[in-house]
Design a protein around this motif. Sequence first.
Motif: not given
Length: 216
Positions: A56, A58, A130, A134, A161, A201, A204-205, A210
């Motif tokens: 992921n 961020d 992604e 994010s 993650a 995805t 992972l989320r 997020i």
Amino acid sequence: MERNRSAAAANRAGRIPPVYRAVMAAAGPIVRWWGRLEVVGLDTLPLHGATIVPANHDSAWDPVVIAFAARRQRQIQALAKASLWKNPLLRRVLDGMGQIPVRRGQADMDALDAAVQCLSAGGCLGIFPEGTRSQGRQLRARSGAGRLAQAVPEARIVCAAVSGTVDIARFPRRPRLKVTFFEPTPPPPSESALQLSTRLTAELRAVAPIATAGRH
């Protein structure tokens, strides 16, 4: 030029360059001490052989934190946005680490070829399904991770993650960084590249929701 860089990056699979070691050493005080890094499931990451590491995304710190978490097990080469190579100093660092430039928003066959070469040589390749950070948004998965898995079917997939990275710059508040390595659920029959990326995805989320910089 980008084709040459991509090929050179792919050829580095299997050995850890001095620049990569130097970057990991420099990141240590921030990631391990300031960030209080916790690593879970590192033994899931194989010591050898083609490995795809979807993660992921961020924070700009994510690649560094994941690489540091995996450093005792594997060197993780990564697909990174080609615009980073515009900075001469950063270009030297990225090239020295064996990173692979990818042009966003278009089908970059040079980057895909270099990534396949890296995996075919037994390398460990990190990728963000992604496609970009994010920034608090729910993003659609891109097909890249799935395409790589289909192109190199012998590659193992180990998800990473990562959480807490958006808090690194919130001085004096110290972050709590965590990287969890895990194997995704087995693929169903006839799963497309995009479906695979979408599933990775989501998994992972489920572990690292997020997160947005500036919010608590």
